[in-house]
Design a protein around this motif. Structure first.
Motif, PDB file in Angstrom:
ATOM      1  N   LEU A 166       0.838  -1.192   0.000  1.00 57.25           N
ATOM      2  CA  LEU A 166       0.000   0.000   0.000  1.00 57.25           C
ATOM      3  C   LEU A 166       0.876   1.246   0.000  1.00 57.25           C
ATOM      4  O   LEU A 166       1.908   1.275   0.667  1.00 57.25           O
ATOM      5  CB  LEU A 166      -0.867   0.053   1.265  1.00 57.25           C
ATOM      6  N   ASP A 167       0.436   2.243  -0.714  1.00 59.45           N
ATOM      7  CA  ASP A 167       1.099   3.542  -0.658  1.00 59.45           C
ATOM      8  C   ASP A 167       0.509   4.257   0.555  1.00 59.45           C
ATOM      9  O   ASP A 167      -0.437   5.044   0.447  1.00 59.45           O
ATOM     10  CB  ASP A 167       0.853   4.324  -1.943  1.00 59.45           C
ATOM     11  N   GLU A 168       1.031   3.949   1.719  1.00 64.92           N
ATOM     12  CA  GLU A 168       0.469   4.442   2.976  1.00 64.92           C
ATOM     13  C   GLU A 168       0.433   5.958   3.051  1.00 64.92           C
ATOM     14  O   GLU A 168      -0.554   6.534   3.496  1.00 64.92           O
ATOM     15  CB  GLU A 168       1.224   3.853   4.166  1.00 64.92           C
ATOM     16  N   SER A 169       1.484   6.608   2.625  1.00 61.86           N
ATOM     17  CA  SER A 169       1.518   8.072   2.728  1.00 61.86           C
ATOM     18  C   SER A 169       0.441   8.690   1.836  1.00 61.86           C
ATOM     19  O   SER A 169      -0.210   9.666   2.236  1.00 61.86           O
ATOM     20  CB  SER A 169       2.902   8.622   2.396  1.00 61.86           C
ATOM     21  N   LEU A 170       0.234   8.158   0.657  1.00 63.29           N
ATOM     22  CA  LEU A 170      -0.802   8.680  -0.229  1.00 63.29           C
ATOM     23  C   LEU A 170      -2.188   8.490   0.389  1.00 63.29           C
ATOM     24  O   LEU A 170      -2.998   9.422   0.431  1.00 63.29           O
ATOM     25  CB  LEU A 170      -0.752   7.993  -1.594  1.00 63.29           C
ATOM     26  N   ILE A 171      -2.462   7.294   0.892  1.00 64.71           N
ATOM     27  CA  ILE A 171      -3.781   7.005   1.476  1.00 64.71           C
ATOM     28  C   ILE A 171      -4.032   7.877   2.701  1.00 64.71           C
ATOM     29  O   ILE A 171      -5.112   8.444   2.865  1.00 64.71           O
ATOM     30  CB  ILE A 171      -3.899   5.508   1.801  1.00 64.71           C
ATOM     31  N   LEU A 172      -3.038   8.011   3.558  1.00 59.47           N
ATOM     32  CA  LEU A 172      -3.201   8.847   4.754  1.00 59.47           C
ATOM     33  C   LEU A 172      -3.370  10.316   4.377  1.00 59.47           C
ATOM     34  O   LEU A 172      -4.158  11.035   5.002  1.00 59.47           O
ATOM     35  CB  LEU A 172      -2.022   8.655   5.705  1.00 59.47           C
ATOM     36  N   ASP A 173      -2.661  10.772   3.344  1.00 54.37           N
ATOM     37  CA  ASP A 173      -2.823  12.144   2.877  1.00 54.37           C
ATOM     38  C   ASP A 173      -4.234  12.358   2.333  1.00 54.37           C
ATOM     39  O   ASP A 173      -4.879  13.356   2.651  1.00 54.37           O
ATOM     40  CB  ASP A 173      -1.791  12.466   1.793  1.00 54.37           C
ATOM     41  N   LEU A 174      -4.722  11.434   1.532  1.00 58.21           N
ATOM     42  CA  LEU A 174      -6.079  11.552   0.990  1.00 58.21           C
ATOM     43  C   LEU A 174      -7.119  11.562   2.104  1.00 58.21           C
ATOM     44  O   LEU A 174      -8.071  12.343   2.074  1.00 58.21           O
ATOM     45  CB  LEU A 174      -6.363  10.410   0.009  1.00 58.21           C
ATOM     46  N   ALA A 175      -6.929  10.700   3.105  1.00 60.68           N
ATOM     47  CA  ALA A 175      -7.868  10.646   4.229  1.00 60.68           C
ATOM     48  C   ALA A 175      -7.863  11.949   5.023  1.00 60.68           C
ATOM     49  O   ALA A 175      -8.888  12.358   5.564  1.00 60.68           O
ATOM     50  CB  ALA A 175      -7.534   9.469   5.145  1.00 60.68           C
ATOM     51  N   GLY A 176      -6.715  12.599   5.076  1.00 63.16           N
ATOM     52  CA  GLY A 176      -6.606  13.849   5.832  1.00 63.16           C
ATOM     53  C   GLY A 176      -7.081  15.067   5.076  1.00 63.16           C
ATOM     54  O   GLY A 176      -7.317  16.116   5.678  1.00 63.16           O
ATOM     55  N   THR A 177      -7.233  14.955   3.762  1.00 62.35           N
ATOM     56  CA  THR A 177      -7.578  16.126   2.960  1.00 62.35           C
ATOM     57  C   THR A 177      -8.901  15.983   2.204  1.00 62.35           C
ATOM     58  O   THR A 177      -9.273  16.874   1.454  1.00 62.35           O
ATOM     59  CB  THR A 177      -6.466  16.429   1.934  1.00 62.35           C
ATOM     60  N   HIS A 178      -9.596  14.873   2.404  1.00 56.39           N
ATOM     61  CA  HIS A 178     -10.862  14.646   1.702  1.00 56.39           C
ATOM     62  C   HIS A 178     -11.959  14.258   2.679  1.00 56.39           C
ATOM     63  O   HIS A 178     -11.696  13.671   3.727  1.00 56.39           O
ATOM     64  CB  HIS A 178     -10.696  13.548   0.648  1.00 56.39           C
ATOM     65  N   GLU A 179     -13.162  14.561   2.304  1.00 52.35           N
ATOM     66  CA  GLU A 179     -14.333  14.240   3.122  1.00 52.35           C
ATOM     67  C   GLU A 179     -14.773  12.786   2.931  1.00 52.35           C
ATOM     68  O   GLU A 179     -15.371  12.191   3.813  1.00 52.35           O
ATOM     69  CB  GLU A 179     -15.470  15.186   2.711  1.00 52.35           C
ATOM     70  N   LEU A 180     -14.456  12.226   1.777  1.00 54.05           N
ATOM     71  CA  LEU A 180     -14.903  10.876   1.442  1.00 54.05           C
ATOM     72  C   LEU A 180     -13.843  10.159   0.639  1.00 54.05           C
ATOM     73  O   LEU A 180     -13.271  10.730  -0.290  1.00 54.05           O
ATOM     74  CB  LEU A 180     -16.203  10.956   0.620  1.00 54.05           C
ATOM     75  N   LEU A 181     -13.564   8.909   1.013  1.00 54.71           N
ATOM     76  CA  LEU A 181     -12.712   8.027   0.214  1.00 54.71           C
ATOM     77  C   LEU A 181     -13.576   6.867  -0.261  1.00 54.71           C
ATOM     78  O   LEU A 181     -14.278   6.253   0.539  1.00 54.71           O
ATOM     79  CB  LEU A 181     -11.560   7.456   1.043  1.00 54.71           C
ATOM     80  N   VAL A 182     -13.513   6.579  -1.542  1.00 62.37           N
ATOM     81  CA  VAL A 182     -14.218   5.437  -2.102  1.00 62.37           C
ATOM     82  C   VAL A 182     -13.183   4.567  -2.789  1.00 62.37           C
ATOM     83  O   VAL A 182     -12.456   5.041  -3.667  1.00 62.37           O
ATOM     84  CB  VAL A 182     -15.300   5.861  -3.121  1.00 62.37           C
ATOM     85  N   THR A 183     -13.097   3.309  -2.369  1.00 65.97           N
ATOM     86  CA  THR A 183     -12.206   2.382  -3.058  1.00 65.97           C
ATOM     87  C   THR A 183     -13.062   1.523  -3.978  1.00 65.97           C
ATOM     88  O   THR A 183     -14.173   1.128  -3.632  1.00 65.97           O
ATOM     89  CB  THR A 183     -11.423   1.472  -2.082  1.00 65.97           C
ATOM     90  N   MET A 184     -12.534   1.237  -5.163  1.00 63.19           N
ATOM     91  CA  MET A 184     -13.221   0.383  -6.125  1.00 63.19           C
ATOM     92  C   MET A 184     -12.223  -0.648  -6.617  1.00 63.19           C
ATOM     93  O   MET A 184     -11.073  -0.312  -6.904  1.00 63.19           O
ATOM     94  CB  MET A 184     -13.726   1.209  -7.299  1.00 63.19           C
ATOM     95  N   GLU A 185     -12.702  -1.877  -6.681  1.00 63.28           N
ATOM     96  CA  GLU A 185     -11.802  -2.928  -7.141  1.00 63.28           C
ATOM     97  C   GLU A 185     -12.581  -4.050  -7.798  1.00 63.28           C
ATOM     98  O   GLU A 185     -13.741  -4.276  -7.500  1.00 63.28           O
ATOM     99  CB  GLU A 185     -10.989  -3.481  -5.976  1.00 63.28           C
ATOM    100  N   GLU A 186     -11.894  -4.717  -8.684  1.00 60.68           N
ATOM    101  CA  GLU A 186     -12.474  -5.890  -9.326  1.00 60.68           C
ATOM    102  C   GLU A 186     -12.092  -7.133  -8.539  1.00 60.68           C
ATOM    103  O   GLU A 186     -11.742  -8.163  -9.089  1.00 60.68           O
ATOM    104  CB  GLU A 186     -11.993  -5.995 -10.773  1.00 60.68           C
ATOM    105  N   GLY A 187     -12.137  -7.008  -7.247  1.00 61.45           N
ATOM    106  CA  GLY A 187     -11.865  -8.112  -6.344  1.00 61.45           C
ATOM    107  C   GLY A 187     -13.051  -8.257  -5.418  1.00 61.45           C
ATOM    108  O   GLY A 187     -14.031  -7.521  -5.501  1.00 61.45           O
ATOM    109  N   SER A 188     -12.955  -9.207  -4.540  1.00 59.63           N
ATOM    110  CA  SER A 188     -14.080  -9.431  -3.632  1.00 59.63           C
ATOM    111  C   SER A 188     -13.794  -8.813  -2.268  1.00 59.63           C
ATOM    112  O   SER A 188     -12.713  -8.282  -2.016  1.00 59.63           O
ATOM    113  CB  SER A 188     -14.367 -10.924  -3.499  1.00 59.63           C
ATOM    114  N   VAL A 189     -14.769  -8.915  -1.393  1.00 56.10           N
ATOM    115  CA  VAL A 189     -14.647  -8.396  -0.032  1.00 56.10           C
ATOM    116  C   VAL A 189     -13.387  -8.961   0.608  1.00 56.10           C
ATOM    117  O   VAL A 189     -13.072 -10.141   0.456  1.00 56.10           O
ATOM    118  CB  VAL A 189     -15.896  -8.785   0.785  1.00 56.10           C
TER     119      VAL A 189
END
Length: 109
Positions: free
Chosen positions: A12-35
């Protein structure tokens, strides 16, 4: 709106994800994988780092259903799986707080 292409789930690009979480109201992940895939790893990271504690970011994960899907054209399979553009928009709108704007009040009148 920011689109971040994870390109691969691990590492995981931890710094990118943590930055997005700190600067956005909503994070939506989408994947062609399962739960239990990428979205779960993102949630695990955010929970472990306390990024969800302040309640400032909402997170929604979108994955393929945990059921058999008959083979079809990809577009039809995405609609059936709830990963098409309309489903993404519905997910985002449902996750965001309702905004009481003058324009929305005028439409209701």
């Amino acid at each position: 709106v920011t689109v971040a292409d994870a390109r691969f789930a691990k590492p995981l690009d931890e710094s990118l994800i943590l930055d997005l979480a700190g600067t956005h109201e909503l994070l939506v992940t989408m994947e062609e994988g399962s739960v239990g895939g990428f979205g779960a790893m993102v949630l695990h990271l955010l929970a472990g780092r306390g990024a969800l504690d302040a309640g400032k970011v909402r997170v929604r994960t979108m994955t393929l259903p945990d059921s058999f899907q008959d083979h079809d054209k990809p577009e039809k399979m995405y609609v059936e799986a709830g990963l098409d553009a309309d489903a993404i928009v519905r997910t985002v709108k449902a996750a965001l707080p309702q905004q009481d704007t003058k324009a929305s009040r005028l439409r209701l009148a």
